[in-house]
Design a protein around this motif. Structure first.
Motif, PDB file in Angstrom:
ATOM      1  N   ASP A 397       2.678  15.077   2.842  1.00  0.00           N
ATOM      2  CA  ASP A 397       1.620  15.505   3.761  1.00  0.00           C
ATOM      3  C   ASP A 397       0.747  16.607   3.184  1.00  0.00           C
ATOM      4  O   ASP A 397       0.118  17.355   3.910  1.00  0.00           O
ATOM      5  N   GLY A 398       0.711  16.736   1.884  1.00  0.00           N
ATOM      6  CA  GLY A 398      -0.128  17.768   1.305  1.00  0.00           C
ATOM      7  C   GLY A 398       0.645  19.062   1.101  1.00  0.00           C
ATOM      8  O   GLY A 398       1.813  19.181   1.478  1.00  0.00           O
ATOM      9  N   PRO A 399       0.022  20.046   0.506  1.00  0.00           N
ATOM     10  CA  PRO A 399       0.730  21.279   0.123  1.00  0.00           C
ATOM     11  C   PRO A 399       1.441  21.985   1.267  1.00  0.00           C
ATOM     12  O   PRO A 399       2.496  22.555   1.084  1.00  0.00           O
ATOM     13  N   GLU A 400       0.858  21.956   2.477  1.00  0.00           N
ATOM     14  CA  GLU A 400       1.468  22.697   3.584  1.00  0.00           C
ATOM     15  C   GLU A 400       2.564  21.911   4.297  1.00  0.00           C
ATOM     16  O   GLU A 400       3.353  22.490   5.039  1.00  0.00           O
ATOM     17  N   GLU A 401       2.616  20.611   4.122  1.00  0.00           N
ATOM     18  CA  GLU A 401       3.660  19.754   4.701  1.00  0.00           C
ATOM     19  C   GLU A 401       3.830  19.985   6.211  1.00  0.00           C
ATOM     20  O   GLU A 401       4.933  19.976   6.744  1.00  0.00           O
ATOM     21  N   GLU A 402       2.713  20.186   6.909  1.00  0.00           N
ATOM     22  CA  GLU A 402       2.794  20.506   8.333  1.00  0.00           C
ATOM     23  C   GLU A 402       3.421  19.374   9.144  1.00  0.00           C
ATOM     24  O   GLU A 402       4.257  19.608  10.019  1.00  0.00           O
ATOM     25  N   PRO A 448       3.806  24.776  -2.414  1.00  0.00           N
ATOM     26  CA  PRO A 448       4.359  26.119  -2.646  1.00  0.00           C
ATOM     27  C   PRO A 448       5.880  26.141  -2.459  1.00  0.00           C
ATOM     28  O   PRO A 448       6.429  25.357  -1.669  1.00  0.00           O
ATOM     29  N   GLU A 449       6.537  27.061  -3.133  1.00  0.00           N
ATOM     30  CA  GLU A 449       7.988  27.161  -3.039  1.00  0.00           C
ATOM     31  C   GLU A 449       8.439  27.506  -1.629  1.00  0.00           C
ATOM     32  O   GLU A 449       9.486  27.044  -1.168  1.00  0.00           O
ATOM     33  N   LEU A 450       7.646  28.320  -0.930  1.00  0.00           N
ATOM     34  CA  LEU A 450       8.011  28.664   0.446  1.00  0.00           C
ATOM     35  C   LEU A 450       8.057  27.427   1.331  1.00  0.00           C
ATOM     36  O   LEU A 450       8.941  27.286   2.192  1.00  0.00           O
ATOM     37  N   VAL A 451       7.096  26.516   1.133  1.00  0.00           N
ATOM     38  CA  VAL A 451       7.061  25.288   1.931  1.00  0.00           C
ATOM     39  C   VAL A 451       8.241  24.390   1.576  1.00  0.00           C
ATOM     40  O   VAL A 451       8.899  23.814   2.444  1.00  0.00           O
ATOM     41  N   LYS A 452       8.547  24.283   0.280  1.00  0.00           N
ATOM     42  CA  LYS A 452       9.702  23.481  -0.141  1.00  0.00           C
ATOM     43  C   LYS A 452      10.993  24.031   0.468  1.00  0.00           C
ATOM     44  O   LYS A 452      11.830  23.271   0.984  1.00  0.00           O
ATOM     45  N   ASN A 453      11.147  25.341   0.417  1.00  0.00           N
ATOM     46  CA  ASN A 453      12.342  25.956   0.984  1.00  0.00           C
ATOM     47  C   ASN A 453      12.439  25.707   2.483  1.00  0.00           C
ATOM     48  O   ASN A 453      13.530  25.475   3.022  1.00  0.00           O
ATOM     49  N   ALA A 454      11.270  25.757   3.186  1.00  0.00           N
ATOM     50  CA  ALA A 454      11.271  25.499   4.629  1.00  0.00           C
ATOM     51  C   ALA A 454      11.690  24.058   4.926  1.00  0.00           C
ATOM     52  O   ALA A 454      12.471  23.796   5.851  1.00  0.00           O
ATOM     53  N   GLU A 458      15.062  23.078   6.990  1.00  0.00           N
ATOM     54  CA  GLU A 458      14.995  22.291   8.229  1.00  0.00           C
ATOM     55  C   GLU A 458      15.772  20.986   8.086  1.00  0.00           C
ATOM     56  O   GLU A 458      16.471  20.565   9.020  1.00  0.00           O
ATOM     57  N   ALA A 459      15.655  20.332   6.945  1.00  0.00           N
ATOM     58  CA  ALA A 459      16.395  19.083   6.730  1.00  0.00           C
ATOM     59  C   ALA A 459      17.897  19.330   6.731  1.00  0.00           C
ATOM     60  O   ALA A 459      18.679  18.542   7.291  1.00  0.00           O
ATOM     61  N   THR A 460      18.337  20.436   6.123  1.00  0.00           N
ATOM     62  CA  THR A 460      19.757  20.782   6.126  1.00  0.00           C
ATOM     63  C   THR A 460      20.241  21.059   7.540  1.00  0.00           C
ATOM     64  O   THR A 460      21.347  20.632   7.932  1.00  0.00           O
ATOM     65  N   GLY A 461      19.417  21.765   8.327  1.00  0.00           N
ATOM     66  CA  GLY A 461      19.780  22.012   9.723  1.00  0.00           C
ATOM     67  C   GLY A 461      19.926  20.721  10.512  1.00  0.00           C
ATOM     68  O   GLY A 461      20.824  20.587  11.355  1.00  0.00           O
ATOM     69  N   CYS A 462      19.049  19.751  10.248  1.00  0.00           N
ATOM     70  CA  CYS A 462      19.153  18.451  10.921  1.00  0.00           C
ATOM     71  C   CYS A 462      20.433  17.716  10.507  1.00  0.00           C
ATOM     72  O   CYS A 462      21.085  17.060  11.341  1.00  0.00           O
ATOM     73  N   LEU A 463      20.835  17.827   9.223  1.00  0.00           N
ATOM     74  CA  LEU A 463      22.080  17.193   8.771  1.00  0.00           C
ATOM     75  C   LEU A 463      23.293  17.822   9.453  1.00  0.00           C
ATOM     76  O   LEU A 463      24.250  17.122   9.827  1.00  0.00           O
ATOM     77  N   ILE A 464      23.275  19.133   9.627  1.00  0.00           N
ATOM     78  CA  ILE A 464      24.381  19.796  10.325  1.00  0.00           C
ATOM     79  C   ILE A 464      24.478  19.318  11.765  1.00  0.00           C
ATOM     80  O   ILE A 464      25.569  19.020  12.277  1.00  0.00           O
ATOM     81  N   LEU A 465      23.315  19.239  12.446  1.00  0.00           N
ATOM     82  CA  LEU A 465      23.320  18.722  13.823  1.00  0.00           C
ATOM     83  C   LEU A 465      23.782  17.273  13.866  1.00  0.00           C
ATOM     84  O   LEU A 465      24.518  16.866  14.782  1.00  0.00           O
ATOM     85  N   LEU A 466      23.329  16.478  12.910  1.00  0.00           N
ATOM     86  CA  LEU A 466      23.738  15.074  12.853  1.00  0.00           C
ATOM     87  C   LEU A 466      25.254  14.972  12.669  1.00  0.00           C
ATOM     88  O   LEU A 466      25.906  14.085  13.262  1.00  0.00           O
TER      89      LEU A 466
END
Length: 509
Positions: A397-402, A448-454, A458-466
């Motif tokens: 979705d582009g650099p910001e991955e919104e 940006p690295e901040l966006v990648k880390n976010a 978030e994906a890791t949090g979804c895996l924990i919930l799953l």
């Protein structure tokens, strides 16, 4: 100007003018008004001469004479000054633009600057009258009451950053507005419109009355500034003052939102949104107004304009609680579908095939609010939400991955509300989340690295919930991956999932 009138006006500074001089002064202003509004007003030379004569009259006339009432019924100075102010405001108003360009507005800024100087002179006369003893100039309040409305409309028209204004005209219009607020003893535009205290009525009704002739179906496009003045003014008045004006503000807001131009649709929807936020629920439900608002706004969702969709969705989210007040669920039957269900169903229908990034971001940005609004009832849309979530997680979705960040937020909310139904979707969601983590870990684009880390967080949090929703099955399925995976980022995410699953109880969702 007539010679005798000019002669009488020249004696305007006399301390004790007689009845004849009062009538002559009123006639002089009436003559200026006629030249500004009559058939000859089309000629530029006539208008320019009238403005010069008006400036000379204002400079030569003392405040005591300016607001003095004449014995003759047709020569009342406060009312005449009000009509002159209306004529000046219309003179400086931008004309209807027929060609779609801005060439028709080339001379508007110059007119506005010229008229602003006249308004400043008028307001300074009012300011001087306020400082003088009441017996010297008793009618200044009446004069200000007639002047305030047209001067306000002029000031807002030319203070806005639009195609007909320039930095110079905006600056001088701002001076007019500031002086108007000063002479009316108002600390802000909101106070000017609603009243600074409970005893003061405010001038919002007067402003709406001035705008009303230009806000009907036949005339609202004749002056392109009227819709902006109405919209800006409306948003300055909040609860509890706005509800008493509902009958006056709702029709023009609906009219503007129903236009074919996207710009006008957005402007109208924002006006309606302000009404929804600042009018009591009981008033919106009366006479089925809330349903009228809903249907007027809902139809805009079919237009693929991301700015419009954004305004519509934000408005609908605040309108849903109002509409739900009219529904009565007894608890012994299935909950009826709501307007929120209807809108979410349409959004998901549009989201699945949508390929335009701006629209995808707009839909994704608002999707968490709809899931949060429906809560457990979002289970009704679980299949379609699953397809949308998986489809959006696959697309960069582009650099910001919104869009992908908001989709992950939606997935997290969805699992929290509908966790008993998530276990049967374990494999599909697990594959989508793992693929996202791998894609982000291998991403060598400009993200940006901040966006990648976010995204990874978030994906890791979804895996924990799953994992919680599936009673620990995710942890078992991921157990062998760290043994064969060479990507340290992916392994780190899986380790966090295993550690998070061990610390948290499965049913603590």
């Amino acid at each position: 100007m007539e010679p005798d009138s000019a002669e009488e006006t020249g004696r305007a500074g006399a301390p004790s003018p007689g009845a004849g001089s009062r009538s002559a002064l009123a006639r002089a202003f009436s003559e200026v008004l006629l030249r500004l509004t009559g058939p000859e007003a089309r000629r530029r030379s006539t208008r320019d001469a009238a403005l010069k004569d008006l400036s000379a009259l204002l400079e030569a006339t003392e405040c005591a004479r300016l607001f003095e009432r004449s014995d003759e019924p047709h020569h009342k100075m406060p009312e005449t000054l009000g009509e002159v102010a209306k004529a000046l405001e219309k003179y400086a108003a931008p004309p209807q633009e027929e060609g779609g360009g801005d060439n028709g507005y080339s001379g508007v800024a110059e007119k506005a600057a010229e008229v602003a100087l006249l308004f400043l002179k008028l307001l300074r006369k009012v300011e001087a009258a306020k400082k003088s003893p009441s017996e010297v100039c008793p009618e200044w309040k009446t004069g200000l009451r007639h002047l305030a409305g047209p001067i306000y409309v002029f000031a807002i028209t030319h203070s806005l950053e639009r195609s007909w204004s320039s930095p110079g005209s905006r600056a001088v219009a701002g001076e007019v507005l500031a002086l108007l607020l000063h002479v009316t003893d108002c600390g802000s535009v909101a106070g000017f419109l609603r009243g600074e205290n409970e005893e003061e009525k405010g001038r919002f009704t007067v402003i709406l009355g001035l705008l009303k002739p230009s806000l009907n179906k036949e005339s609202w496009k004749n002056n392109p500034a009227v819709k902006h003045v109405f919209s800006w003014t409306l948003r300055q008045v909040t609860r509890p003052w706005l509800s008493q004006h509902l009958e006056r503000i709702l029709p023009p807001s609906l009219l503007i939102s129903d236009d074919y131009q996207t710009e006008n649709k957005i402007l109208g929807v924002r006006c309606l949104h302000h009404i929804v936020l600042n009018v009591p629920v009981a008033d919106l439900l009366q006479y089925n107004r809330a349903q009228v608002l809903y249907h007027a706004i809902f139809n805009h969702l079919y237009l693929p304009e991301h700015h419009l969709i954004e305004a519509v969705l934000l408005c609908l989210l605040d309108l849903f609680p109002v509409l739900e007040k009219a529904q009565h669920w007894k608890g012994d039957t299935a909950r009826p579908t709501t307007h929120c269900d209807e809108v979410l169903q349409l959004i998901l229908t549009h989201m699945e095939p949508e390929h335009r990034l701006l629209l995808r971001r707009t839909y994704a940005r608002n999707l968490p609010a709809f899931v949060g609004r429906l809560g457990i009832l979002s289970v009704r849309h679980l299949k379609r939400l699953e397809r949308v979530i998986i489809g959006y997680l696959e697309v960069y979705d582009g650099p910001e991955e919104e869009a992908r960040l908001k989709i992950l937020e939606t997935l997290k909310l969805l699992m929290q509300y509908t966790w008993p139904r998530i276990a049967c979707r374990l494999v599909v969601l697990l594959k989508a989340l793992l693929k996202l983590i791998c894609d982000v870990a291998r991403d060598r684009n400009l993200t940006p690295e901040l966006v990648k880390n976010a995204l990874l967080q978030e994906a890791t949090g979804c895996l924990i919930l799953l994992d919680h929703c599936s009673q620990g099955q995710v942890k078992g399925l991921l157990a062998r991956i760290p043994l064969s995976c060479e990507d340290s980022t992916v392994v780190s995410c899986i380790r966090r999932v295993q550690q998070g699953s061990e610390r948290a109880p499965y049913l603590g969702i």
